[in-house]
Design an enzyme around this catalytic site. Structure first.
Site, PDB file in Angstrom:
ATOM      1  N   GLY A 149       0.734  -1.140  -0.154  1.00 22.16           N
ATOM      2  CA  GLY A 149       0.056  -0.171   0.126  1.00 22.16           C
ATOM      3  C   GLY A 149       0.828   1.188   0.064  1.00 22.16           C
ATOM      4  CG  HIS A 150       0.644   6.238   1.275  1.00 21.62           C
ATOM      5  ND1 HIS A 150       0.388   6.785   0.098  1.00 21.62           N
ATOM      6  CD2 HIS A 150       0.934   6.882   2.067  1.00 21.62           C
ATOM      7  CE1 HIS A 150       0.924   7.971   0.334  1.00 21.62           C
ATOM      8  NE2 HIS A 150       1.354   8.194   1.646  1.00 21.62           N
TER       9      HIS A 150
END
Length: 312
Positions: free
Chosen positions: A288-289
Site C-alpha cells: 500500500g501507501h
C-alpha cells in the site's frame, strides 16, 4: 509553538550541538542530529560514509524521517543517507502558523536551506508522498544538484489521485465549510489505514507506527498546521504540468517503486511516469501507501541495483 514532553526533551538533548557539523560516519550506524535552519530546529538522521554518493530521503504525511529507519542500514554500507524531518513533523520544531507559513513552497525552501547548511550539493532524491511536491520544488530550484530520482508513492499526475481527493477538493474550495474533511484526514482510523489499507500482510505492520503518528497529529497546534498544508496541497496539483515538463526536458535516471494497492495515490500515477520518461524503471509492489513497511528488502535491492547502474 514548541514541542511538548518528549519533544522538549529532544530539543534539550540537542541544544548544545545544534550548530555542530554531522559526526563522521563510516558504516551503516545511524546518527541523529539537529541544526538550526532559518531559526528553526531541523532534526535529521544520517548514516553511511560522507564521501559516498548521497541519497536525500524526504518523508510523507503524517510520518517523519522515522519511516526510513528500516531501509537506511541496508543502503548505508554503500551510500551516504540524509533524512530530515520537515518543520511541524517528527522531532523538528513546530512553530505556530502565525510565525511560520505552512505551505509547500515554504517547506521546500526550508529543506533547500537545510541541504545548503549541510553543504550537500549533489544527491539522489528519494521522494515519498509529501516528499514529492517538496522535492520537485527543490529540484526545479537547483536542477544541477540532482543526480537521480527514486519515487515511492510520490504522485505528480492527476491520474494518480484516488477517490478520496474528490472530497479533499471540496475542502480546497472552502475549508471552513468542510471541517469534516480535515476531521477525517486527521482521524485515528485514517492514520492507521494509510499503513494497512491494501495490504495482504497486516502482520508486517507495526501498530506503534500509526499510534505514534496519531499522537503527533493530536498535539496542540497540529490541526492548524496540517489544515494549512492540506489546503495548500491544491498548489501541488496545479504544479503537476510544470514538474512533468521538467522530467521531459531533463530525463533524469528514475526508479519508481510503487505500492500498487495504495488507495490515495493509485497505480496509474506510477505508470504515468512513462509519458515523460521513456526509460523509467517502474516496479509495482504488492503493498500500500507505506510500501516500506512490508517491502523494505525488496525496495532496498531495487535501489542498490538502480544506483549501481547510475553511479554518477
Amino acid at each position: 509553538m514548541r514541542r511538548l514532553s518528549k519533544y522538549v526533551l529532544t530539543a534539550t538533548l540537542f541544544a548544545g550541538t545544534a550548530q555542530a557539523a554531522p559526526l563522521p560516519s563510516i558504516n551503516s550506524t545511524t546518527t541523529y542530529h539537529c541544526v538550526q535552519v532559518d531559526g528553526i530546529g531541523i532534526f535529521y538522521r544520517e548514516a553511511g560514509p560522507e564521501n559516498a554518493p548521497t541519497i536525500v530521503l524526504l518523508h510523507g504525511f503524517p510520518s517523519s524521517s522515522r519511516e526510513f529507519d528500516t531501509i537506511i542500514p541496508l543502503l548505508a554500507t554503500k551510500y551516504h543517507l540524509i533524512a530530515p524531518d520537515y518543520p511541524g513533523f517528527g522531532l523538528s520544531d513546530a512553530p505556530s502558523p502565525t510565525t511560520y507559513a505552512y505551505t509547500f513552497d515554504h517547506l521546500a525552501q526550508t529543506m533547500s536551506d537545510f541541504l545548503e547548511k549541510l553543504k550537500v550539493t549533489q544527491y539522489t532524491m528519494y521522494l515519498h508522498d509529501y516528499g514529492a511536491p517538496i522535492g520537485f520544488r527543490i529540484i526545479l530550484a537547483h536542477p544541477d544538484q540532482v543526480h537521480a530520482l527514486i519515487i515511492q508513492n510520490g504522485n505528480i499526475y492527476k491520474a494518480g489521485l484516488g477517490a478520496k481527493w474528490t472530497k479533499i477538493a471540496e475542502y480546497w474550495s472552502d475549508p471552513k465549510a468542510h471541517p469534516e474533511v480535515l476531521n477525517a484526514f486527521l482521524s485515528f482510523e485514517a492514520t492507521k489505514e494509510r499503513h494497512v489499507a491494501g495490504t495482504s500482510h497486516p502482520d508486517r505492520y507495526d501498530p506503534d507506527t500509526w499510534i505514534s503518528e496519531y499522537a503527533d497529529l493530536s498535539r496542540l497546534g497540529q490541526r492548524e498546521i496540517q489544515g494549512d498544508l492540506l489546503y495548500d496541497y491544491r498548489t501541488n496539483v496545479e504544479s503537476y504540468p510544470k514538474w512533468q515538463a521538467w522530467l521531459r526536458d531533463h530525463q533524469p535516471p528514475t526508479l519508481v517503486a510503487w505500492g500498487a494497492h495504495d488507495p490515495s495515490f493509485i497505480a496509474p500515477g506510477a505508470e504515468a511516469f512513462r509519458r515523460d520518461l521513456p526509460h523509467v524503471d517502474i516496479h509495482m509492489l504488492e503493498a500500500g501507501h507505506f510500501a516500506l513497511d512490508e517491502k523494505t528488502d525488496e525496495i532496498a535491492d531495487l535501489i542498490l541495483q538502480f544506483m549501481a547502474k547510475h553511479p554518477g
